[in-house]
Design an enzyme around this catalytic site. Structure first.
Site, PDB file in Angstrom:
ATOM      1  N   GLY A  41       0.769  -1.237   0.000  1.00 22.76           N
ATOM      2  CA  GLY A  41       0.000   0.000   0.000  1.00 22.76           C
ATOM      3  C   GLY A  41       0.797   1.282   0.000  1.00 22.76           C
ATOM      4  N   ASP A  42       2.107   1.212   0.247  1.00 24.26           N
ATOM      5  CA  ASP A  42       2.905   2.446   0.271  1.00 24.26           C
ATOM      6  C   ASP A  42       4.344   2.152  -0.165  1.00 24.26           C
ATOM      7  OD1 ASP A  42       3.357   5.147   0.609  1.00 24.26           O
ATOM      8  OD2 ASP A  42       3.746   5.010   2.755  1.00 24.26           O
ATOM      9  N   LEU A  43       4.459   1.422  -1.260  1.00 30.03           N
ATOM     10  CA  LEU A  43       5.779   1.018  -1.735  1.00 30.03           C
ATOM     11  C   LEU A  43       6.462   2.168  -2.466  1.00 30.03           C
ATOM     12  CD1 LEU A  43       7.684  -1.424  -1.906  1.00 30.03           C
ATOM     13  CD2 LEU A  43       6.600  -2.021  -4.077  1.00 30.03           C
TER      14      LEU A  43
END
Length: 214
Positions: A41-43
């Protein structure tokens, strides 16, 4: 990790670093997460750390969500989050983070690793980035990115989430000819105290909902 995040690591070690290995490590981490039904979700590069031997490992799961509806993760609603420059186009239409949006973001991390720049570094405002992405544009090609890797990145950036390769497919493409990425041997990287520290943190914070809470 001693080397900090991948952005800092590349700035401090601009020569002699096998960037393709870092890309493969990131892909391996994503493949493992997805095999556990976890969406990161926040790569992005600052959420990828580098071990003492120079291997990349994924970190910062603050926006992680569980793809399997039978398992609930209390720290996330599964809705979109993260940072605009790494967002897949469907996330601008109130879509949810997914395996496919992680794959899109993975390609952005590849861009960071090979160029040292943020995606759409020429644009100062997030609004301009959103407009470009919605128009079907992607970060500019750089001569520092090998042709075969760029081809894979473009597949990961496809507008249709269903058309993007899986993390497992990405790893296979990176390992097989013509790319032939080889991971670094990191048998000595893992300190047993990491596990004990993590277990200790779990005792302090409830990550999963209990049956009674559900």
């Amino acid at each position: 990790m001693e080397n900090g995040d991948i952005t800092r690591y590349l700035k401090n070690n601009s020569v002699g670093v096998n960037r393709l290995t870092l890309v493969l490590d990131t892909g391996l981490g994503l493949e493992h997460l997805h095999s556990l039904k976890l969406v990161h979700g926040d790569l992005k590069a600052i959420n990828v750390l580098v071990t003492r031997s120079g291997r990349a490992v994924l970190a910062d799961f603050g926006l992680a969500s569980v793809a399997d509806s039978k398992v609930l993760l209390s720290t996330s609603s599964g809705k979109r989050g993260g940072t605009v420059r790494w967002h897949a186009p469907e996330l601008f239409h109130e879509g949810r983070n997914s395996f496919a949006s992680d794959v899109y973001a993975f390609s952005c991390v590849c861009y960071e690793i090979f160029t040292g720049d943020l995606p759409f570094c020429e644009l100062a405002k997030d609004g301009a980035v959103i407009l470009k992405v919605m128009q079907g544009q992607r970060p500019r090609r750089s001569l520092s990115i090998p042709d075969n890797v760029w081809d894979l990145m473009e597949e990961c950036w496809k507008a249709d989430p269903e058309a993007r390769p899986s993390a497992q497919r990405i790893v296979s493409r990176l390992r097989d000819p013509p790319i032939c990425a080889i991971p670094t041997d990191a048998a000595s990287d893992w300190d047993p105290c990491y596990t004990s520290k993590f277990r200790s943190s779990l005792e302090e914070h409830t990550l999963f909902l209990s049956t009674g809470m559900i």
